[in-house]
Design a protein around this motif. Structure first.
Motif, mmCIF file in Angstrom:
data_model
loop_
_atom_site.group_PDB
_atom_site.id
_atom_site.type_symbol
_atom_site.label_atom_id
_atom_site.label_comp_id
_atom_site.label_asym_id
_atom_site.label_seq_id
_atom_site.Cartn_x
_atom_site.Cartn_y
_atom_site.Cartn_z
ATOM 1 N N GLN A 179 -29.619 -97.907 36.850
ATOM 2 C CA GLN A 179 -28.593 -98.696 36.167
ATOM 3 C C GLN A 179 -29.157 -99.930 35.467
ATOM 4 N N LEU A 180 -30.258 -100.486 35.960
ATOM 5 C CA LEU A 180 -30.824 -101.682 35.346
ATOM 6 C C LEU A 180 -31.269 -101.401 33.910
ATOM 7 N N ASN A 181 -31.658 -100.161 33.624
ATOM 8 C CA ASN A 181 -32.083 -99.781 32.283
ATOM 9 C C ASN A 181 -30.918 -99.615 31.317
ATOM 10 N N MET A 182 -29.710 -99.566 31.851
ATOM 11 C CA MET A 182 -28.557 -99.409 30.972
ATOM 12 C C MET A 182 -28.245 -100.689 30.206
ATOM 13 N N TYR A 183 -28.696 -101.831 30.685
ATOM 14 C CA TYR A 183 -28.444 -103.086 29.972
ATOM 15 C C TYR A 183 -29.063 -103.050 28.575
ATOM 16 N N PRO A 184 -30.390 -102.847 28.441
ATOM 17 C CA PRO A 184 -30.935 -102.750 27.078
ATOM 18 C C PRO A 184 -30.429 -101.518 26.326
ATOM 19 N N THR A 185 -30.097 -100.450 27.047
ATOM 20 C CA THR A 185 -29.565 -99.252 26.395
ATOM 21 C C THR A 185 -28.237 -99.555 25.711
ATOM 22 N N ILE A 186 -27.363 -100.292 26.388
ATOM 23 C CA ILE A 186 -26.061 -100.647 25.810
ATOM 24 C C ILE A 186 -26.240 -101.566 24.600
ATOM 25 N N LEU A 187 -27.148 -102.537 24.718
ATOM 26 C CA LEU A 187 -27.397 -103.435 23.588
ATOM 27 C C LEU A 187 -27.869 -102.657 22.368
ATOM 28 N N GLU A 188 -28.743 -101.679 22.583
ATOM 29 C CA GLU A 188 -29.225 -100.889 21.454
ATOM 30 C C GLU A 188 -28.157 -99.932 20.943
ATOM 31 N N ALA A 189 -27.290 -99.468 21.840
ATOM 32 C CA ALA A 189 -26.167 -98.643 21.389
ATOM 33 C C ALA A 189 -25.257 -99.441 20.463
ATOM 34 N N GLY A 199 -26.235 -101.417 18.326
ATOM 35 C CA GLY A 199 -26.916 -101.594 17.050
ATOM 36 C C GLY A 199 -27.868 -102.762 16.992
ATOM 37 N N LEU A 200 -28.089 -103.446 18.107
ATOM 38 C CA LEU A 200 -29.026 -104.571 18.137
ATOM 39 C C LEU A 200 -30.436 -104.042 18.389
ATOM 40 N N THR A 201 -31.412 -104.642 17.745
ATOM 41 C CA THR A 201 -32.811 -104.253 17.932
ATOM 42 C C THR A 201 -33.454 -105.216 18.915
ATOM 43 N N LEU A 202 -34.020 -104.689 20.007
ATOM 44 C CA LEU A 202 -34.625 -105.503 21.048
ATOM 45 C C LEU A 202 -36.138 -105.459 20.971
ATOM 46 N N GLN A 203 -36.741 -106.596 21.192
ATOM 47 C CA GLN A 203 -38.197 -106.646 21.259
ATOM 48 C C GLN A 203 -38.680 -105.820 22.444
ATOM 49 N N ASP A 204 -39.538 -104.857 22.180
ATOM 50 C CA ASP A 204 -40.096 -103.962 23.195
ATOM 51 C C ASP A 204 -39.011 -103.181 23.948
ATOM 52 N N HIS A 205 -37.804 -103.147 23.421
ATOM 53 C CA HIS A 205 -36.687 -102.410 24.037
ATOM 54 C C HIS A 205 -36.372 -102.911 25.443
ATOM 55 N N GLU A 206 -36.688 -104.175 25.749
ATOM 56 C CA GLU A 206 -36.544 -104.690 27.117
ATOM 57 C C GLU A 206 -35.390 -105.683 27.239
ATOM 58 N N HIS A 224 -41.006 -110.273 36.843
ATOM 59 C CA HIS A 224 -40.834 -109.121 35.950
ATOM 60 C C HIS A 224 -39.605 -109.241 35.052
ATOM 61 N N TYR A 225 -38.777 -110.251 35.267
ATOM 62 C CA TYR A 225 -37.572 -110.400 34.462
ATOM 63 C C TYR A 225 -37.926 -110.759 33.016
ATOM 64 N N VAL A 226 -37.260 -110.092 32.068
ATOM 65 C CA VAL A 226 -37.473 -110.343 30.640
ATOM 66 C C VAL A 226 -36.144 -110.697 29.997
ATOM 67 N N GLU A 227 -36.041 -111.898 29.456
ATOM 68 C CA GLU A 227 -34.822 -112.269 28.738
ATOM 69 C C GLU A 227 -34.761 -111.499 27.429
ATOM 70 N N PRO A 228 -33.620 -110.887 27.125
ATOM 71 C CA PRO A 228 -33.542 -110.066 25.906
ATOM 72 C C PRO A 228 -33.775 -110.890 24.645
ATOM 73 N N THR A 229 -34.617 -110.359 23.774
ATOM 74 C CA THR A 229 -34.888 -110.993 22.487
ATOM 75 C C THR A 229 -34.447 -110.038 21.388
ATOM 76 N N VAL A 230 -33.405 -110.402 20.653
ATOM 77 C CA VAL A 230 -32.882 -109.571 19.577
ATOM 78 C C VAL A 230 -33.645 -109.907 18.305
ATOM 79 N N THR A 231 -34.332 -108.911 17.779
ATOM 80 C CA THR A 231 -35.124 -109.123 16.559
ATOM 81 C C THR A 231 -34.322 -108.821 15.296
#
Length: 518
Positions: free
Chosen positions: A451-461, A463-470, A153-160
């Motif tokens: 807390q695991l959801n805070m990782y993509p939340t911080i990246l989006e905070a 200003g980075l755009t994540l593929q599928d917000h994951e 289930h691990y998804v490496e972050p992809t910044v679009t």
């Protein structure tokens, strides 16, 4: 001749038996005292926490008091008690021989030996059971037999896109829990100073009911969960990898196969800086940060080198939050000025210290509540609020995102009040506030994420755009849409089992530095 041999063998057997009994008494007492200490300071913990945290304490700036109490309580006290029992038995036997009273009825000897055996067995079984319960050995065994693996289930972050990237300030509040703001429970609103400078009416947002992830509960677990999006598991999960030989900060890399927050930000041009009051080598925090994009880590040694007077330190951990935030103000002034000159954004990460148990009352803090811990929390929040005010006054909030959150739930000393609080059926959660420049604060973040959801939340905070917000196992709290196949789409039971799973294939990869997504 045969009688002499039998006599010697009998004597050797008696000596070996007595030595074995004393070793068992020592081991049982050591385990019992260790269990009591764990329960007193941390409550029920996990095997992973014990391996990755408790064994890596530092005498200077990393839980020094706990180290000495552990040496005395687990090492010295059981040895002294065992030696005392052995000495008492020796003197007792010698007195009987001296009085020619060594011949006792067979029944009396049998009763005495049975009672002695029962006492030894009780100490050994009691100590082993108490220790196994305190470190959740049963949960560890069940996790080892789980069919789930995090790698599925691990998804490496992809910044679009990083077109709108901005500066980031990330503040971890030691043991930050919003129920500490409840004056009905504690007689004082401990978070009031910080809440005053982070009002929703001013544009601040928050995740309602931010959860500690299943199996978390200590600082490094909070850091890796929110910056890497995975549960922290160590030597047991990475067995056979050959990388976790020394848990006291001797690792070459720390979860090197993961793309964590600092890695992603570094890849997109950020300067990553971390400030903490304690010894960064505690629990290999410095190795983790340097392994994941942080170019500068300032800790206890740096503050001493900067000439901080001794009264600004607590002997067990390190620099006070008052002085840490003073250094943080200087640091952000320099980082922001450099960012304006170079065009490179920055990430400044901070970790408070005053509220780490046992709390320390510095001179700048007045104890004005029934529980001094509540007062210390309030004083610490005042220091953090002062830092937020500084950012506002200097205009940094116009181009800098701020994420403030606890690293884990509040400590054992608050369990009586917190566990019994059933008002509004609200479960325990982690304090958090999020500031996004230009946002009006009216948007609703997805509630009750962990807390695991805070990782993509911080990246989006940032200003980075994540593929599928994951990213990792998490999905950003800025979206309500959960992708199919995400760990966040699982039912609560299977999700909890996934997080508890040792996932040996996954962790063997990430500890040796292999790409976890392969």
């Amino acid at each position: 001749m045969s009688g002499w041999i039998l006599h010697v063998l009998r004597r050797v057997g008696v000596v070996v038996g007595r030595l074995l009994a004393y070793v068992l008494i020592w081991a049982g007492l050591a385990l019992l005292i260790a269990a009591a200490g764990i329960r007193f300071y941390w409550g029920k913990i996990s095997v992973g926490q014990m391996l990755l945290n408790l064994v890596s304490v530092e005498i200077d700036g990393g839980g020094g008091a706990v180290v000495w109490m552990g040496i005395l309580g687990i090492g010295v006290v059981p040895l002294l008690i065992t030696a005392g029992v052995a000495l008492w038995q020796y003197l007792r036997r010698r007195e009987r021989r001296r009085n020619d009273d060594d011949v006792r009825p067979r029944r009396s000897r049998w009763i005495l030996r049975t009672a002695s055996t029962a006492v030894v067995a009780a100490v050994v079984v009691g100590g082993s059971t108490a220790f196994a319960t305190s470190v959740s050995v049963g949960d560890y065994i069940r996790a080892a037999n789980s069919e789930y693996d995090l790698g599925d289930h691990y998804v490496e972050p992809t910044v679009t896109s990083d077109e709108h990237k901005r500066n980031l300030v990330l503040i971890y509040i030691e043991s930050g829990e919003p129920h500490l703001a409840d004056d009905r429970l504690f007689g004082k609103e401990a978070f009031a100073p910080l809440e005053e400078v982070s009002k929703a009416s001013d544009g601040w947002q928050s995740v309602d009911g931010l959860q500690q992830y299943q199996g978390g509960g200590w600082t490094m677990a909070g850091l890796t969960a929110t910056q890497c999006g995975v549960p922290l598991k160590g030597v047991g999960s990475a067995a056979g990898s050959g990388v976790v030989n020394e848990l006291g900060g001797e690792l070459g890399t720390y979860l090197g196969g993961l793309a964590c927050l600092g890695d992603v930000l570094d890849e997109h041009g950020y300067d990553n800086v971390f400030l903490g009051g304690a010894n960064a080598s505690f629990a290999a925090k410095d190795t983790f940060l340097s392994s994941h994009g942080y170019s500068e880590v300032k800790d206890l040694a740096d503050w001493r080198a900067a000439g901080e007077p001794e009264e600004n330190f607590r002997s067990d951990w390190g620099l006070s939050d008052e002085r840490l935030m003073a250094h943080a103000r200087d640091e952000i002034d320099e980082l922001h000025a450099e960012s304006e000159r170079s065009g490179r954004p920055f990430n400044l990460s901070l970790l408070t210290l005053d509220t780490h148990e046992p709390v320390h009352v510095f001179d700048y803090c007045d104890v004005d509540a029934q529980n001094k811990v509540t007062s210390v929390f309030s004083c610490s929040m005042t220091q953090v609020a002062g830092f937020v005010d500084h950012m506002k006054e200097e205009g940094y909030l116009e181009d800098t995102a701020v994420v403030i959150m606890g690293d884990h739930l509040a400590p054992e000393s608050f369990h009586e009040q917190l566990d019994g609080n059933d008002d509004d059926n609200d479960s325990r959660s982690i304090f958090n506030r999020i500031w996004i420049p230009g946002e009006d604060g009216n948007s609703t973040l997805r509630p009750r994420v962990d807390q695991l959801n805070m990782y993509p939340t911080i990246l989006e905070a940032a200003g980075l755009t994540l593929q599928d917000h994951e990213a990792g196992l998490g999905v950003s709290a800025f979206t309500s849409e959960i992708p199919d196949g995400s760990a966040q789409a699982m039912e609560p039971g299977p999700y909890a089992e996934l997080l508890n799973s040792l996932s040996p294939r996954f962790y063997a990869k990430v500890w040796v530095g292999e790409d976890a997504a392969r």
